[in-house]
Design a protein around this motif. Structure first.
Motif, short mmCIF file in Angstrom:
data_model
loop_
_atom_site.label_atom_id
_atom_site.label_comp_id
_atom_site.label_asym_id
_atom_site.label_seq_id
_atom_site.Cartn_x
_atom_site.Cartn_y
_atom_site.Cartn_z
N ASP A 1 28.79 8.17 -15.67
CA ASP A 1 29.92 8.12 -14.73
C ASP A 1 31.25 7.98 -15.46
N THR A 2 31.26 7.17 -16.50
CA THR A 2 32.50 7.00 -17.29
C THR A 2 32.92 8.33 -17.91
N PHE A 3 31.98 9.02 -18.53
CA PHE A 3 32.29 10.31 -19.15
C PHE A 3 32.65 11.35 -18.09
N ALA A 4 31.87 11.41 -17.00
CA ALA A 4 32.07 12.43 -15.96
C ALA A 4 33.46 12.37 -15.36
N ASN A 5 34.02 11.17 -15.25
CA ASN A 5 35.32 11.00 -14.61
C ASN A 5 36.49 10.97 -15.58
N SER A 6 36.23 11.13 -16.86
CA SER A 6 37.30 11.10 -17.86
C SER A 6 37.88 12.50 -18.06
N SER A 7 39.05 12.54 -18.68
CA SER A 7 39.62 13.84 -19.04
C SER A 7 38.87 14.38 -20.25
N SER A 8 39.11 15.63 -20.60
CA SER A 8 38.46 16.22 -21.77
C SER A 8 38.79 15.44 -23.04
N ILE A 9 40.06 15.08 -23.20
CA ILE A 9 40.49 14.33 -24.38
C ILE A 9 39.87 12.93 -24.39
N GLU A 10 39.84 12.28 -23.23
CA GLU A 10 39.24 10.95 -23.15
C GLU A 10 37.75 11.00 -23.47
N SER A 11 37.04 11.98 -22.92
CA SER A 11 35.60 12.07 -23.18
C SER A 11 35.32 12.39 -24.64
N TYR A 12 36.19 13.19 -25.26
CA TYR A 12 36.05 13.48 -26.69
C TYR A 12 36.18 12.17 -27.48
N GLY A 13 37.15 11.35 -27.14
CA GLY A 13 37.34 10.06 -27.81
C GLY A 13 36.15 9.13 -27.59
N LEU A 14 35.64 9.09 -26.37
CA LEU A 14 34.47 8.26 -26.08
C LEU A 14 33.27 8.73 -26.91
N GLY A 15 33.12 10.04 -27.01
CA GLY A 15 32.02 10.59 -27.79
C GLY A 15 32.15 10.29 -29.27
N ARG A 16 33.37 10.28 -29.77
CA ARG A 16 33.60 9.96 -31.19
C ARG A 16 33.26 8.51 -31.51
N LYS A 17 33.44 7.61 -30.52
CA LYS A 17 33.17 6.18 -30.72
C LYS A 17 31.71 5.82 -30.44
N ALA A 18 30.98 6.71 -29.79
CA ALA A 18 29.62 6.40 -29.35
C ALA A 18 28.65 6.32 -30.52
N GLN A 19 27.63 5.49 -30.34
CA GLN A 19 26.51 5.46 -31.29
C GLN A 19 25.66 6.69 -31.01
N LEU A 20 25.64 7.63 -31.96
CA LEU A 20 24.90 8.87 -31.76
C LEU A 20 23.41 8.61 -31.65
N ARG A 21 22.77 9.33 -30.77
CA ARG A 21 21.32 9.26 -30.68
C ARG A 21 20.72 9.73 -32.01
N GLN A 22 19.56 9.25 -32.34
CA GLN A 22 18.97 9.53 -33.65
C GLN A 22 18.70 11.02 -33.89
N ASP A 23 18.39 11.76 -32.84
CA ASP A 23 18.06 13.18 -33.00
C ASP A 23 19.25 14.10 -32.72
N TRP A 24 20.48 13.59 -32.79
CA TRP A 24 21.65 14.37 -32.39
C TRP A 24 21.77 15.69 -33.14
N GLU A 25 21.51 15.70 -34.43
CA GLU A 25 21.67 16.93 -35.21
C GLU A 25 20.76 18.04 -34.71
N THR A 26 19.60 17.72 -34.22
CA THR A 26 18.69 18.75 -33.68
C THR A 26 18.91 18.96 -32.18
N ALA A 27 19.47 17.96 -31.49
CA ALA A 27 19.65 18.05 -30.03
C ALA A 27 20.96 18.69 -29.62
N LYS A 28 21.95 18.75 -30.51
CA LYS A 28 23.29 19.16 -30.07
C LYS A 28 23.36 20.62 -29.64
N ASP A 29 22.58 21.52 -30.21
CA ASP A 29 22.59 22.91 -29.75
C ASP A 29 22.11 23.00 -28.30
#
Length: 90
Positions: free
Chosen positions: A56-84
């Motif tokens: 909900d936090t991400f869904a309601n944020s602006s593109s720039i805000e969600s990008y910032g939230l994503g940069r601060k987030a603890q990445l899931r362990q499989d992110w490199e294989t899951a991002k595609d």
């Protein structure tokens, strides 16, 4: 050269090209744009506790805000294989 269409909605430089994303509903939740859905998937797959806790936090944020939230987030362990797959969903 032929004709072509410049699709600014696929351009990731919205400060240069004026485009208002229409938003969409995914898995019962309204997202303001694809950036929001992509960034929240850094936490977990849709439906996972990690995704649901932050969606909900991400869904309601602006593109720039969600990008910032994503940069601060603890990445899931499989992110490199899951991002595609996350890009295809978003």
């Amino acid at each position: 050269h032929g004709s072509f269409v410049w699709a600014t909605e696929f351009e990731n430089v919205h400060s240069t090209w004026v485009f208002q994303e229409p938003g969409f509903t995914y898995a019962g939740r309204r997202f303001r744009g694809s950036e929001q859905l992509f960034q929240v998937q850094k936490l977990g797959d849709p439906g996972s506790p990690e995704f649901e806790a932050a969606a909900d936090t991400f869904a309601n944020s602006s593109s720039i805000e969600s990008y910032g939230l994503g940069r601060k987030a603890q990445l899931r362990q499989d992110w490199e294989t899951a991002k595609d797959g996350a890009m295809r969903i978003a």
